[in-house]
Design an enzyme around this catalytic site. Sequence first.
Site, PDB file in Angstrom:
ATOM      1  N   TYR A   1      10.699   4.651   0.979  1.00 53.78           N
ATOM      2  CA  TYR A   1      11.599   3.685   1.607  1.00 53.78           C
ATOM      3  C   TYR A   1      13.028   3.788   1.085  1.00 53.78           C
ATOM      4  O   TYR A   1      13.945   3.218   1.696  1.00 53.78           O
ATOM      5  CB  TYR A   1      11.072   2.262   1.414  1.00 53.78           C
ATOM      6  CG  TYR A   1      10.007   1.878   2.420  1.00 53.78           C
ATOM      7  CD1 TYR A   1      10.340   1.235   3.605  1.00 53.78           C
ATOM      8  CD2 TYR A   1       8.673   2.183   2.183  1.00 53.78           C
ATOM      9  CE1 TYR A   1       9.372   0.898   4.531  1.00 53.78           C
ATOM     10  CE2 TYR A   1       7.692   1.850   3.106  1.00 53.78           C
ATOM     11  CZ  TYR A   1       8.045   1.212   4.270  1.00 53.78           C
ATOM     12  OH  TYR A   1       7.080   0.880   5.189  1.00 53.78           O
TER      13      TYR A   1
ATOM     14  N   ASP B   1       0.793  -1.230   0.000  1.00 56.09           N
ATOM     15  CA  ASP B   1       0.000   0.000   0.000  1.00 56.09           C
ATOM     16  C   ASP B   1       0.827   1.282   0.000  1.00 56.09           C
ATOM     17  O   ASP B   1       0.276   2.363  -0.171  1.00 56.09           O
ATOM     18  CB  ASP B   1      -0.958   0.017   1.193  1.00 56.09           C
ATOM     19  CG  ASP B   1      -0.228   0.111   2.527  1.00 56.09           C
ATOM     20  OD1 ASP B   1       0.979  -0.183   2.575  1.00 56.09           O
ATOM     21  OD2 ASP B   1      -0.864   0.451   3.533  1.00 56.09           O
TER      22      ASP B   1
END
Length: 446
Positions: free
Chosen positions: A268, A173
């Site tokens: 990330y 997600d």
Amino acid sequence: MANDKRYSVVIAGGGSTFTPGFVLNLIQNEDKFPLRKLKFYDNDAERQKKIGDACAIIIKERAPHIEFEYTTDPKEAFTDVDFVMGSIRVGKYKMRSLDEKIPLRYGVNGQETTGPGGMAYGLRSIPAILQIIDWMEEYSPNAWMINYSNTIAIVAEACRRFRPNSKVINICDMPIDIMTRMAQICGLKDFHDIDFNYYGLNHFGWWKEVRDKKTGKDLMPELKKYVAKDGYWVGGDFDKDTEASWEETFKKAADCYALEPETLPNTYMQYYYFPQYEVKNANPEHTRTDEILEYRQKIVFGECKRIVEEGTAKNNMWDRNAVHSEYIVDICHAIAYNTHEKFLANIPNNGAIANMDPDSIVEVPCYFGADGVQPMATGMAGRFQRGMMMEQQTCEKLVVDAYEQKSYDKMLQAFALNKTVPDASVAKKILDDMIPVNKPYWPDLK
């Protein structure tokens, strides 16, 4: 809709703190994905009961036609289901805390899905996900499993090797959350208004193209200008409930973008571009797990307790914000009604990224339908991105090698190769500390 069928769903990981929001989302979207039955499965009966009893009240009040139950019996859970939603955390928050804190002892980033912590989590998840797949295939052989249990890249590689013909789709997600922010930045409603080209690995990727789905307008120039200054931070009412650690993450995207300004990065990437920054700004005694235990978990279980005590779910916390799992409902709709909508999935490459190995697990746009997913060709990866991906996906494959061969050496190589780890001696110290605490979950590495 193309048919009038109602569907049966089991959430594997019924005790998750995200489950109540998912239930509300399913109910709110019954016009496009109608349900006849909803079940929870979890191996932690006590935790699941807290969530399940509150969700029973929600369903009774909002959608009494949906048959609901929760169970710890796999046969009962996985019989007569059309979709399995995988939302498990093997070892729960106790092990997540260790995933974060053990690397930090040695000056290495401690994070749930990246670096040694992510690889440790992935090794724990493999047998549990394979077991769920086997139960699904035994009791409901026509069902689809939508897995969003981490560490996705490692789990997807295990599925590729050990369950290559299973009806399993591994999703994430985080890109959806970022695209929702992109929509806000560009004055659009949400991620549904965006068309995109994206490529990479799970929690490790880049947008090559972002467009207004309705008009076709190229949004990259506007987004790049914004991200260069503020990252993906929106602020205002949109971010009024965003936790401080996430605020820092969204703002740090500006530095990630500066390193490779031809694309837009997944948040990330900060853990791989700036690992020492992450270590410097971490508290080895108080990590993200502690924040969750103090904040989200207390709030969720407290709200569930209130609902049960009052016997009503009116004005519950998820009515205000039940969007976390909206894209999962979209995916179920796309498969159930064969719509071929485009979402990201983690799949064997097979040419989707032209200059990556066919057996690489990559995260790319796919068209979802009754036959599963059909990947979109994303073109060539840039030299910088390909180099990063080759290193990271080799780490992920080595973890699966370690599981398959029960090999200490393979797991050590995975740690030593990872960009977040400075050298092999540090990798060995981290691994040796992780082995005893993971004894109930890992194979016996020799």
